[in-house]
Design a protein around this motif. Structure first.
Motif, PDB file in Angstrom:
ATOM      1  N   TRP A  78       4.444  21.449  16.842  1.00 16.64           N
ATOM      2  CA  TRP A  78       3.054  21.068  16.607  1.00 16.64           C
ATOM      3  C   TRP A  78       2.586  21.562  15.244  1.00 16.64           C
ATOM      4  N   ARG A  79       2.934  22.798  14.902  1.00 20.86           N
ATOM      5  CA  ARG A  79       2.522  23.357  13.607  1.00 20.86           C
ATOM      6  C   ARG A  79       3.191  22.606  12.456  1.00 20.86           C
ATOM      7  N   TYR A  80       4.450  22.232  12.639  1.00 24.02           N
ATOM      8  CA  TYR A  80       5.166  21.501  11.590  1.00 24.02           C
ATOM      9  C   TYR A  80       4.532  20.131  11.378  1.00 24.02           C
ATOM     10  N   ASN A  81       4.200  19.449  12.463  1.00 27.63           N
ATOM     11  CA  ASN A  81       3.557  18.141  12.343  1.00 27.63           C
ATOM     12  C   ASN A  81       2.178  18.248  11.702  1.00 27.63           C
ATOM     13  N   GLU A  82       1.464  19.321  12.019  1.00 30.80           N
ATOM     14  CA  GLU A  82       0.154  19.528  11.415  1.00 30.80           C
ATOM     15  C   GLU A  82       0.272  19.699   9.902  1.00 30.80           C
ATOM     16  N   LEU A  83       1.271  20.434   9.473  1.00 32.85           N
ATOM     17  CA  LEU A  83       1.484  20.623   8.039  1.00 32.85           C
ATOM     18  C   LEU A  83       1.777  19.299   7.340  1.00 32.85           C
ATOM     19  N   ASN A  84       2.533  18.440   8.029  1.00 36.48           N
ATOM     20  CA  ASN A  84       2.929  17.163   7.426  1.00 36.48           C
ATOM     21  C   ASN A  84       1.841  16.096   7.512  1.00 36.48           C
ATOM     22  N   ASN A  85       0.806  16.339   8.300  1.00 38.80           N
ATOM     23  CA  ASN A  85      -0.270  15.362   8.427  1.00 38.80           C
ATOM     24  C   ASN A  85      -1.052  15.176   7.130  1.00 38.80           C
ATOM     25  N   HIS A  86      -0.915  16.141   6.219  1.00 39.06           N
ATOM     26  CA  HIS A  86      -1.663  16.073   4.969  1.00 39.06           C
ATOM     27  C   HIS A  86      -0.944  15.248   3.894  1.00 39.06           C
ATOM     28  N   ILE A  87       0.241  14.736   4.239  1.00 40.86           N
ATOM     29  CA  ILE A  87       0.982  13.919   3.270  1.00 40.86           C
ATOM     30  C   ILE A  87       0.271  12.587   3.079  1.00 40.86           C
ATOM     31  N   ASP A  88       0.148  12.170   1.832  1.00 41.00           N
ATOM     32  CA  ASP A  88      -0.520  10.907   1.501  1.00 41.00           C
ATOM     33  C   ASP A  88       0.408   9.737   1.837  1.00 41.00           C
ATOM     34  N   VAL A  89       0.135   9.065   2.955  1.00 42.16           N
ATOM     35  CA  VAL A  89       1.027   8.003   3.440  1.00 42.16           C
ATOM     36  C   VAL A  89       1.138   6.821   2.477  1.00 42.16           C
ATOM     37  N   PRO A  90       0.020   6.272   1.942  1.00 45.68           N
ATOM     38  CA  PRO A  90       0.147   5.125   1.024  1.00 45.68           C
ATOM     39  C   PRO A  90       1.045   5.411  -0.180  1.00 45.68           C
ATOM     40  N   GLU A  91       1.012   6.670  -0.674  1.00 45.09           N
ATOM     41  CA  GLU A  91       1.789   7.002  -1.871  1.00 45.09           C
ATOM     42  C   GLU A  91       3.285   6.936  -1.598  1.00 45.09           C
ATOM     43  N   THR A  92       3.686   7.130  -0.338  1.00 44.49           N
ATOM     44  CA  THR A  92       5.114   7.176  -0.018  1.00 44.49           C
ATOM     45  C   THR A  92       5.795   5.819  -0.078  1.00 44.49           C
ATOM     46  N   THR A  93       5.049   4.778  -0.437  1.00 42.93           N
ATOM     47  CA  THR A  93       5.674   3.456  -0.567  1.00 42.93           C
ATOM     48  C   THR A  93       6.399   3.303  -1.896  1.00 42.93           C
ATOM     49  N   THR A  94       6.197   4.227  -2.834  1.00 42.33           N
ATOM     50  CA  THR A  94       6.885   4.179  -4.122  1.00 42.33           C
ATOM     51  C   THR A  94       8.049   5.158  -4.134  1.00 42.33           C
ATOM     52  N   PHE A  95       8.947   4.991  -5.098  1.00 42.93           N
ATOM     53  CA  PHE A  95      10.095   5.897  -5.231  1.00 42.93           C
ATOM     54  C   PHE A  95       9.618   7.327  -5.444  1.00 42.93           C
ATOM     55  N   LEU A  96       8.654   7.512  -6.361  1.00 45.10           N
ATOM     56  CA  LEU A  96       8.114   8.833  -6.629  1.00 45.10           C
ATOM     57  C   LEU A  96       7.452   9.415  -5.387  1.00 45.10           C
ATOM     58  N   GLY A  97       6.736   8.556  -4.652  1.00 45.91           N
ATOM     59  CA  GLY A  97       6.084   9.019  -3.428  1.00 45.91           C
ATOM     60  C   GLY A  97       7.082   9.490  -2.386  1.00 45.91           C
ATOM     61  N   CYS A  98       8.207   8.779  -2.288  1.00 42.70           N
ATOM     62  CA  CYS A  98       9.255   9.182  -1.337  1.00 42.70           C
ATOM     63  C   CYS A  98       9.815  10.554  -1.712  1.00 42.70           C
ATOM     64  N   CYS A  99      10.031  10.765  -3.018  1.00 41.51           N
ATOM     65  CA  CYS A  99      10.538  12.067  -3.484  1.00 41.51           C
ATOM     66  C   CYS A  99       9.533  13.171  -3.159  1.00 41.51           C
ATOM     67  N   ARG A 100       8.252  12.888  -3.387  1.00 41.58           N
ATOM     68  CA  ARG A 100       7.214  13.884  -3.122  1.00 41.58           C
ATOM     69  C   ARG A 100       7.127  14.192  -1.617  1.00 41.58           C
ATOM     70  N   ASP A 101       7.259  13.163  -0.799  1.00 45.34           N
ATOM     71  CA  ASP A 101       7.242  13.328   0.654  1.00 45.34           C
ATOM     72  C   ASP A 101       8.375  14.243   1.101  1.00 45.34           C
ATOM     73  N   ILE A 102       9.577  14.003   0.572  1.00 47.29           N
ATOM     74  CA  ILE A 102      10.742  14.808   0.940  1.00 47.29           C
ATOM     75  C   ILE A 102      10.536  16.266   0.548  1.00 47.29           C
ATOM     76  N   VAL A 103      10.075  16.497  -0.680  1.00 48.36           N
ATOM     77  CA  VAL A 103       9.863  17.863  -1.166  1.00 48.36           C
ATOM     78  C   VAL A 103       8.816  18.580  -0.319  1.00 48.36           C
ATOM     79  N   THR A 104       7.736  17.881   0.014  1.00 47.04           N
ATOM     80  CA  THR A 104       6.663  18.485   0.822  1.00 47.04           C
ATOM     81  C   THR A 104       7.166  18.859   2.208  1.00 47.04           C
TER      82      THR A 104
END
Length: 354
Positions: A78-104
């Motif tokens: 639950w805590r891990y999912n809460e931390l990931n809820n702040h990831i900007d979903v629309p941004e992850t549609t780009t290559f850079l966004g995918c990289c940022r998602d992985i790092v986060t």
């Protein structure tokens, strides 16, 4: 062997290294790995570094000094999912966004694992958590490369924002969104973005699985990882069939040349390793040598021990830079040797670590 409290003669040298290849004598008179065996040495070094770290961690977790952190493991997912809820979903549609998602997600998983690991120095906890994560996702994506892309993109983003602000210009898109689109345009390959999106999904699944398994059974998870590392190392030695035992010069940390009283036909000692019997004894006894060699610097220590030169050290070893040999004291080293012996012999941690 008196340091272990034993009053008997040793049947093994106290400082030695077992190699799945034979070293050759260089023009300078030093023993070094041949060009043919460099890759084998590199793989052996990576395996030994992994075992060094996991056997330390597992020994700490099975010792009487182990204490759970205050944060309960029951709500880890639950805590891990809460931390990931702040990831900007629309941004992850780009290559850079995918990289940022992985790092986060990697950073969030690291923070959470640190809260579940045994109490200790914050730097060591972070290094251990990073190693656990790297083990789980290295076959999926290069996290260092993703982080490098994000760091450089953030620097360009900051410069662009400053430029836009100073010009007073307005845009219907955020600078960050523009940067992501420009990255995709520069790459010019849609399939590359799609591949990165697939990797992002795989990393998400792998990290969630790691967090869950660690929260359910931290000890069992680390034991399984160590068992896998040990199995891989034993396979390396056994596939070679004939391995060579070299004495180690404890002053230089390098394999010693043949002693004057031995001939080249008897040194190094050739050992049949097609079966794991001898490895059950040799590998735990080799652990103190490995810890001593890596005391000042893990990478150069391993390289010297394996007969490698500076140019033989691969870039892939950068992920073991922070692997530490841990406590060199007799008691902790003895516990680590016993644990390693148990893993090799029975594939499990002994029920009680003294």
């Amino acid at each position: 062997w008196k340091q272990w409290g034993a009053e008997v003669d040793s049947l093994l040298p106290t400082s030695f290294i077992l190699l799945p290849y034979r070293l050759e004598t260089s023009a300078g008179g030093h023993l070094s790995v041949s060009a043919h065996d460099v890759k084998a040495a590199q793989q052996l070094g990576s395996s030994l570094a992994g075992i060094l770290r996991y056997v330390q961690l597992l020994t700490d977790m099975t010792s009487s000094q182990y204490r759970s952190k205050k944060n309960p493991a029951s709500n880890a997912i639950w805590r891990y999912n809460e931390l990931n809820n702040h990831i900007d979903v629309p941004e992850t549609t780009t290559f850079l966004g995918c990289c940022r998602d992985i790092v986060t997600r990697v950073d969030n998983a690291k923070d959470l694992l640190c809260s579940l690991l045994p109490s200790g120095d914050d730097k060591n906890l972070a290094e251990t958590a990073s190693l656990l994560i790297h083990t789980h996702i290295k076959s999926i994506v290069g996290i260092d490369e993703c982080r490098d892309v994000v760091v450089k993109a953030d620097a360009a983003n900051a410069a662009m924002q400053a430029l836009v602000a100073s010009s007073g210009a307005k845009s219907s898109k955020s600078v960050q969104q523009v940067m992501g689109e420009q990255y995709d345009e520069l790459l010019g390959v849609t399939s590359l973005r799609e591949q990165q999106a697939e990797k992002k999904h795989s990393v998400e699944q792998a990290l969630t699985k790691l967090v869950k398994s660690f929260s359910d059974d931290a000890l069992g998870t680390v034991e399984k990882l160590l068992s896998q590392k040990v199995a891989g190392l034993c396979s390396t030695y056994m596939s070679s069939r004939n391995c060579y035992l070299y004495l180690v010069d404890q002053f230089t940390g390098t394999p010693a040349r043949e002693p004057a009283f031995l001939s080249s036909t008897t040194y190094p000692l050739s050992i049949e390793t097609s079966a794991p019997d001898d490895l059950t004894i040799l590998l735990p006894c080799m652990l103190p040598t490995l810890k001593e060699a890596c005391y000042l610097n893990t990478i150069t220590g391993l390289a010297s021990l394996l007969g490698m030169q500076g140019e033989d050290i691969p870039l892939s070893w950068s992920d073991i830079t922070n692997v530490s040999p841990g406590d060199l004291g007799a008691n902790s080293t003895k516990r680590e040797c016993e644990l390693l012996h148990s893993i090799i012999s029975y594939g499990e941690v002994p029920s009680k670590m003294n």
